[in-house]
Design a protein around this motif. Structure first.
Motif, mmCIF file in Angstrom:
data_model
loop_
_atom_site.group_PDB
_atom_site.id
_atom_site.type_symbol
_atom_site.label_atom_id
_atom_site.label_comp_id
_atom_site.label_asym_id
_atom_site.label_seq_id
_atom_site.Cartn_x
_atom_site.Cartn_y
_atom_site.Cartn_z
ATOM 1 N N HIS A 14 0.847 -1.737 -0.019
ATOM 2 C CA HIS A 14 0.061 -0.088 0.078
ATOM 3 C C HIS A 14 0.903 1.715 0.047
ATOM 4 O O HIS A 14 1.398 1.658 1.095
ATOM 5 C CB HIS A 14 -0.695 -0.314 1.282
ATOM 6 N N GLU A 17 5.565 2.977 -3.537
ATOM 7 C CA GLU A 17 6.328 2.837 -5.148
ATOM 8 C C GLU A 17 7.756 2.589 -5.053
ATOM 9 O O GLU A 17 8.508 2.464 -5.908
ATOM 10 C CB GLU A 17 5.701 4.573 -5.893
ATOM 11 N N ASP A 47 -1.856 -4.853 -4.727
ATOM 12 C CA ASP A 47 -2.019 -3.338 -4.463
ATOM 13 C C ASP A 47 -3.395 -2.938 -3.686
ATOM 14 O O ASP A 47 -3.643 -3.121 -3.644
ATOM 15 C CB ASP A 47 -1.628 -2.807 -6.145
ATOM 16 N N SER A 50 -3.471 1.514 -3.756
ATOM 17 C CA SER A 50 -2.215 2.166 -3.449
ATOM 18 C C SER A 50 -2.755 3.842 -3.759
ATOM 19 O O SER A 50 -3.592 3.620 -5.378
ATOM 20 C CB SER A 50 -1.292 2.288 -3.650
ATOM 21 N N THR A 54 2.801 3.173 -7.014
ATOM 22 C CA THR A 54 2.792 1.421 -7.301
ATOM 23 C C THR A 54 2.233 0.556 -7.809
ATOM 24 O O THR A 54 3.373 -0.316 -8.385
ATOM 25 C CB THR A 54 1.868 0.925 -5.467
ATOM 26 N N PHE A 55 0.768 0.573 -8.396
ATOM 27 C CA PHE A 55 0.621 -0.366 -9.228
ATOM 28 C C PHE A 55 1.565 -0.450 -10.666
ATOM 29 O O PHE A 55 1.646 -0.985 -11.456
ATOM 30 C CB PHE A 55 -0.722 0.034 -9.550
ATOM 31 N N VAL A 68 0.257 -9.500 -10.575
ATOM 32 C CA VAL A 68 -0.498 -8.321 -9.848
ATOM 33 C C VAL A 68 -1.778 -8.378 -9.437
ATOM 34 O O VAL A 68 -2.595 -8.448 -11.310
ATOM 35 C CB VAL A 68 0.598 -6.823 -10.145
ATOM 36 N N ARG A 70 -4.854 -6.242 -8.332
ATOM 37 C CA ARG A 70 -5.176 -4.165 -7.345
ATOM 38 C C ARG A 70 -6.243 -4.886 -6.899
ATOM 39 O O ARG A 70 -7.009 -4.871 -7.241
ATOM 40 C CB ARG A 70 -5.027 -4.139 -8.761
#
Ligand code: UDP
Ligand code: MG
Length: 316
Positions: A14, A17, A47, A50, A54-55, A68, A70
């Motif tokens: 969270h 980045e 993720d 965030s 970050t993503f 990933v 999200r």
């Protein structure tokens, strides 16, 4: 198409980045060590809502073994781990924090210990966080150890390893990730512990403050009851009921005897009020607990997914 990996690494993130790419580099070099070369792996970033880049940072990683998921918003670490557990395909599953505080070099030791235990918990004996975090954490760990009887020093360490069958059998929500060793032990699995190195946080901020700690303490009540009475809630509520019912009967008999000897019994409002309040209080506690028990046994997820590389992979 990817074949089944031996190892799944789950990383809840969270707003991390600045840490993502460096963490990936470090993981990649550890996973390329000669001692781990036989291991096939997948890295699953969750993720957790965030609001920074970050993503986008995760998407920059060009490695099909990196997945990933999200979340629509920030649901908390328990939801993120729970989602990662569902996705994981590896025989071994490792969870670690995404803030570079956990050292990937510990992975071979975790895997070694998993041959002996169903689950292995990390112990940040020399935790590199400010005293405002380490002190409450010491109190919390002692209390949890005392209440649950599980001999682990660091329940809440994010760095942990599991045999896959364990993660498929635990149900996390709220702040329950703080008690994973207790939940796992209660299911009948063996829990080991290894000391792990811990680095200070360099980029970004800690997401856990006093408010989340309080929520965590409340969840200790849930864990205590889950460990003791999950299958027999009636033993808890029935016990309380019998206790209150019996006191009610005794008081009534006493009042009847007074009445039979010709005394007035109608002018005791305080007694009545006392009984009323305790009974109501007990009912509220019982209701809360029933709610907790139902929550724990249901299986639907609390989170909504915005992006999922697994679904893309399966062409959905
Ligand atoms: N984290 C998360 N969701 C949250 C809070 C934290 O996924 O709601 C992640 C965070 O990005 C990090 C890990 O959980 O990877 C541990 O969080 P943090 O470092 O803030 O906790 P601390 O180490 O200070 O206890
Ligand atoms: Mg941290």
């Amino acid at each position: 198409m990817s074949s089944k990996p031996n190892l799944s690494i789950i990383i809840p993130v969270h707003n991390e980045e600045e840490n993502i790419l460096e963490l990936y580099e470090r993981l990649y070099s550890t996973l390329s060590l000669p001692s781990l070369i036989e291991i096939t792996y997948e890295i699953i970033f969750i993720d957790d809502g965030s609001t920074d880049g970050t993503f986008e940072e995760i998407k920059k990683i060009k490695n099909s073994k990196v997945k990933v998921v999200r979340f629509q918003r920030n649901y908390g670490k328990a939801a993120a781990l729970s989602c990662g557990f569902k996705r994981s395909k590896g025989d071994f599953v490792i969870t670690m924090d995404g803030d570079l505080q956990d050292d990937p070099n510990e992975i071979p030791r975790f895997i070694e210990e998993l041959k002996r235990y169903d689950m292995v918990s990390g112990w940040k004996n020399k935790r590199q966080d400010p005293i405002s975090k380490t002190l409450p954490s010491k109190v919390f760990n002692r209390l949890t150890r005392f209440i649950t009887g599980v001999k682990v020093h660091d329940f809440n360490c994010g760095y942990k390893a599991y045999n896959n069958y364990v993660v498929k059998n635990i149900n996390l929500y709220g702040e329950l990730h703080r008690y994973i060793p207790a939940l796992v032990y209660w299911k009948g699995y063996t829990v080991g512990e290894i000391e792990v190195e811990h680095h200070p946080r360099v980029h970004g901020e800690s997401k856990y403050g006093i408010e989340r700690l309080l929520k965590g303490f409340l969840d200790l009540i849930t864990v205590t009851f889950l460990m003791m009475y999950k299958k027999r809630p009636l033993h808890v509520f029935g016990g309380i009921g019998i206790l209150f019912g019996l006191s009610g009967v005794i008081i009534s008999i006493y009042l009847i005897v007074l009445w039979a000897t010709g005394l007035k019994i109608g002018d005791r409002p305080l007694l009545m009020l006392g009984i009323l309040l305790t009974v109501t209080g007990a009912q509220f506690i019982s209701l809360g607990l029933i709610g907790e028990l139902i929550t724990n046994s249901r299986n639907n997820d609390d989170y909504i997914i915005k992006y999922d590389s697994y679904e893309l992979e399966n062409g959905r």
